[in-house]
Design a protein around this motif. Structure first.
Motif, mmCIF file in Angstrom:
data_model
loop_
_atom_site.group_PDB
_atom_site.id
_atom_site.type_symbol
_atom_site.label_atom_id
_atom_site.label_comp_id
_atom_site.label_asym_id
_atom_site.label_seq_id
_atom_site.Cartn_x
_atom_site.Cartn_y
_atom_site.Cartn_z
ATOM 1 N N GLU A 72 0.711 -1.290 -0.330
ATOM 2 C CA GLU A 72 -0.233 0.199 0.317
ATOM 3 C C GLU A 72 0.555 1.462 0.384
ATOM 4 O OE1 GLU A 72 -3.257 0.685 -0.111
ATOM 5 O OE2 GLU A 72 -3.972 -1.149 -0.436
ATOM 6 N N ILE A 73 -0.071 2.225 -0.481
ATOM 7 C CA ILE A 73 0.711 4.102 -0.711
ATOM 8 C C ILE A 73 -0.051 4.238 1.127
ATOM 9 C CG2 ILE A 73 1.559 6.197 -1.452
ATOM 10 C CD1 ILE A 73 2.611 3.779 -2.848
ATOM 11 N N ARG A 74 1.071 4.305 2.074
ATOM 12 C CA ARG A 74 -0.075 4.795 3.626
ATOM 13 C C ARG A 74 -0.266 6.268 2.943
ATOM 14 N NH1 ARG A 74 1.776 6.638 8.697
ATOM 15 N NH2 ARG A 74 4.076 6.422 8.481
ATOM 16 N N ILE A 75 0.630 7.274 3.030
ATOM 17 C CA ILE A 75 0.748 8.848 2.590
ATOM 18 C C ILE A 75 1.315 9.258 1.319
ATOM 19 C CG2 ILE A 75 0.893 10.741 3.757
ATOM 20 C CD1 ILE A 75 1.020 9.897 5.897
ATOM 21 N N PHE A 76 0.484 9.754 0.740
ATOM 22 C CA PHE A 76 1.008 10.676 -0.544
ATOM 23 C C PHE A 76 0.742 12.158 -0.418
ATOM 24 C CE2 PHE A 76 0.731 12.707 -4.909
ATOM 25 C CZ PHE A 76 2.458 12.157 -5.428
ATOM 26 N N GLN A 77 1.497 12.910 -0.685
ATOM 27 C CA GLN A 77 1.225 14.722 0.232
ATOM 28 C C GLN A 77 1.855 15.522 -0.772
ATOM 29 O OE1 GLN A 77 1.799 15.460 4.338
ATOM 30 N NE2 GLN A 77 0.434 17.277 4.048
ATOM 31 N N LEU A 78 1.389 15.910 -1.284
ATOM 32 C CA LEU A 78 2.428 17.345 -2.061
ATOM 33 C C LEU A 78 2.794 18.113 -1.354
ATOM 34 C CD1 LEU A 78 -0.294 18.180 -5.422
ATOM 35 C CD2 LEU A 78 1.245 16.289 -5.068
ATOM 36 N N THR A 79 4.362 18.771 -1.364
ATOM 37 C CA THR A 79 4.755 19.473 -0.763
ATOM 38 C C THR A 79 4.780 20.762 -1.152
ATOM 39 O OG1 THR A 79 6.858 18.398 -1.153
ATOM 40 C CG2 THR A 79 5.765 18.029 0.641
ATOM 41 N N LYS A 80 5.145 20.808 -3.030
ATOM 42 C CA LYS A 80 5.575 21.864 -3.143
ATOM 43 C C LYS A 80 5.176 21.189 -4.791
ATOM 44 C CE LYS A 80 9.153 25.624 -4.346
ATOM 45 N NZ LYS A 80 10.838 26.169 -4.004
ATOM 46 N N LYS A 81 4.308 22.295 -6.048
ATOM 47 C CA LYS A 81 4.390 22.923 -6.710
ATOM 48 C C LYS A 81 5.944 23.140 -7.446
ATOM 49 C CE LYS A 81 -0.155 22.107 -7.935
ATOM 50 N NZ LYS A 81 -0.716 20.798 -8.321
ATOM 51 N N LYS A 82 6.195 22.797 -8.297
ATOM 52 C CA LYS A 82 6.852 23.422 -9.950
ATOM 53 C C LYS A 82 6.825 24.859 -10.614
ATOM 54 C CE LYS A 82 9.811 19.216 -11.084
ATOM 55 N NZ LYS A 82 9.972 18.271 -11.963
ATOM 56 N N ASP A 83 8.004 25.661 -10.410
ATOM 57 C CA ASP A 83 7.421 26.773 -10.931
ATOM 58 C C ASP A 83 7.438 26.916 -12.074
ATOM 59 O OD1 ASP A 83 8.145 27.793 -7.884
ATOM 60 O OD2 ASP A 83 10.105 28.412 -8.446
ATOM 61 N N ASN A 84 7.539 25.885 -13.255
ATOM 62 C CA ASN A 84 7.254 26.366 -14.849
ATOM 63 C C ASN A 84 6.604 25.451 -14.400
ATOM 64 O OD1 ASN A 84 8.686 23.832 -13.861
ATOM 65 N ND2 ASN A 84 9.157 23.392 -15.304
ATOM 66 N N TYR A 85 5.444 25.285 -13.753
ATOM 67 C CA TYR A 85 3.840 24.606 -14.570
ATOM 68 C C TYR A 85 2.950 25.451 -13.845
ATOM 69 C CZ TYR A 85 5.805 19.986 -15.929
ATOM 70 O OH TYR A 85 6.018 18.988 -16.534
ATOM 71 N N LYS A 86 1.514 25.618 -14.443
ATOM 72 C CA LYS A 86 0.935 26.298 -14.157
ATOM 73 C C LYS A 86 -0.057 25.447 -13.296
ATOM 74 C CE LYS A 86 0.754 29.246 -17.765
ATOM 75 N NZ LYS A 86 -0.182 29.720 -19.782
ATOM 76 N N ASP A 87 -1.073 26.377 -12.196
ATOM 77 C CA ASP A 87 -1.756 25.430 -11.172
ATOM 78 C C ASP A 87 -2.678 25.412 -11.819
ATOM 79 O OD1 ASP A 87 -2.724 24.584 -9.133
ATOM 80 O OD2 ASP A 87 -3.531 26.817 -8.430
ATOM 81 N N HIS A 88 -3.251 23.613 -12.611
ATOM 82 C CA HIS A 88 -4.126 23.706 -13.559
ATOM 83 C C HIS A 88 -4.696 21.836 -12.835
ATOM 84 C CE1 HIS A 88 -6.650 22.711 -17.140
ATOM 85 N NE2 HIS A 88 -6.305 21.453 -17.208
ATOM 86 N N VAL A 89 -6.089 22.378 -13.269
ATOM 87 C CA VAL A 89 -6.780 21.170 -12.164
ATOM 88 C C VAL A 89 -7.401 20.163 -14.004
ATOM 89 C CG1 VAL A 89 -8.096 20.027 -10.721
ATOM 90 C CG2 VAL A 89 -6.845 21.462 -10.307
ATOM 91 N N SER A 90 -7.097 18.906 -14.160
ATOM 92 C CA SER A 90 -8.421 18.560 -14.789
ATOM 93 C C SER A 90 -8.984 18.307 -14.191
ATOM 94 C CB SER A 90 -7.096 17.462 -15.559
ATOM 95 O OG SER A 90 -7.217 16.308 -16.322
ATOM 96 N N ARG A 91 -10.077 18.573 -15.543
ATOM 97 C CA ARG A 91 -11.273 17.422 -15.244
ATOM 98 C C ARG A 91 -12.035 15.926 -15.719
ATOM 99 N NH1 ARG A 91 -14.706 23.757 -15.354
ATOM 100 N NH2 ARG A 91 -13.390 24.918 -14.498
ATOM 101 N N ASP A 92 -10.778 16.056 -16.043
ATOM 102 C CA ASP A 92 -11.167 14.628 -16.965
ATOM 103 C C ASP A 92 -11.055 13.467 -16.919
ATOM 104 O OD1 ASP A 92 -11.719 15.910 -19.866
ATOM 105 O OD2 ASP A 92 -9.056 16.790 -19.909
ATOM 106 N N SER A 93 -11.234 12.041 -16.904
ATOM 107 C CA SER A 93 -11.406 11.056 -16.336
ATOM 108 C C SER A 93 -11.603 10.381 -14.739
ATOM 109 C CB SER A 93 -9.985 9.921 -17.156
ATOM 110 O OG SER A 93 -9.854 10.568 -17.981
ATOM 111 N N PRO A 94 -12.335 11.495 -14.478
ATOM 112 C CA PRO A 94 -13.111 11.377 -13.145
ATOM 113 C C PRO A 94 -13.230 9.672 -12.374
ATOM 114 C CG PRO A 94 -14.784 11.542 -14.122
ATOM 115 C CD PRO A 94 -14.090 11.871 -15.125
ATOM 116 N N ILE A 95 -12.591 8.911 -11.542
ATOM 117 C CA ILE A 95 -12.588 7.832 -11.203
ATOM 118 C C ILE A 95 -13.791 7.982 -10.674
ATOM 119 C CG2 ILE A 95 -11.523 6.246 -9.252
ATOM 120 C CD1 ILE A 95 -9.290 7.072 -9.844
#
Length: 213
Positions: free
Chosen positions: A174-197
């Motif tokens: 299992e993966i007990r925890i997966f947590q974002l810590t920092k966004k890369k500066d060269n990537y825009k803050d974008h959230v995809s709405r495709d392929s929901p589970i």
């Protein structure tokens, strides 16, 4: 003057605002006076009933994109009660915690694995080393959205288990925890709405917590 301001606040009309959760089909409606009031807050979605009893919690951070409220995945975590439930006598466990670099961000990941019986320390160390190398290599070519999707659907855990099988067949991976810590500066803050589970399909009010300090 202060009394007039208080009365004006009391008269504010509140309504339900829909929050889109890209990784699920869950309908989230939260009560507020305006959309901006919800931006920055977190929503917790308990996926236990939909993952055959696996107590997995998805944490979303509410963001406003093109006047729409979107729940951006921030972390996913197995409940401590689930870990205690799967533990049993006569086995060994392997866990680790390390930082990884993904395609669009940096994150912390904590894998958790159970052996089928007692094994030597050498095997445990080999499992830990192999799992770390595998996860680092696999996740550096994926973005956060893809990783969250793979963890919820158990795709990442299956791939890791097959890799470790060459060393020792696991009883649980299992993966007990997966947590974002920092966004890369060269990537825009974008959230995809495709392929929901497909996880849940009902409207409900979910608990919202204020921003962490």
């Amino acid at each position: 003057m202060a009394q007039k301001q208080i009365k004006a606040k009391k008269g504010i009309k509140k309504e339900f605002f829909e929050i889109t959760a890209p990784l699920t089909t869950t309908k989230i409606s939260l009560y507020a006076a305006e959309k901006d009031e919800l931006v920055g807050r977190t929503v917790k979605i308990d996926l236990t009933k939909n993952l055959r009893g696996k107590s997995l919690v998805l944490n979303l951070r509410i963001k406003k994109i093109d006047d729409n409220l979107i729940g951006s995945p921030e972390s996913v975590e197995l409940a401590a009660s689930y870990i205690a439930k799967v533990m049993r006598k006569g086995v060994d466990y392997v866990e680790d915690s390390f930082e990884i670099e993904c395609r669009d961000c940096f994150a912390k990941i904590k894998p958790f694995m159970l052996t089928r019986k007692r094994v030597s320390r050498a095997i445990l160390n080999a499992i830990r080393k192999e799992s770390k190398e595998f996860l680092i290599n696999q996740l550096k070519i994926r973005n956060a959205q893809e990783i969250f999707s793979d963890i919820i659907s158990n795709k990442l855990q299956k791939s890791l288990s097959l890799k470790i099988k060459k060393i020792y067949p696991l009883a649980l991976c299992e993966i007990r925890i997966f947590q974002l810590t920092k966004k890369k500066d060269n990537y825009k803050d974008h959230v995809s709405r495709d392929s929901p589970i497909k996880i849940e399909d009902k409207t409900e009010d979910l608990p919202v917590a204020e921003n962490s300090p």
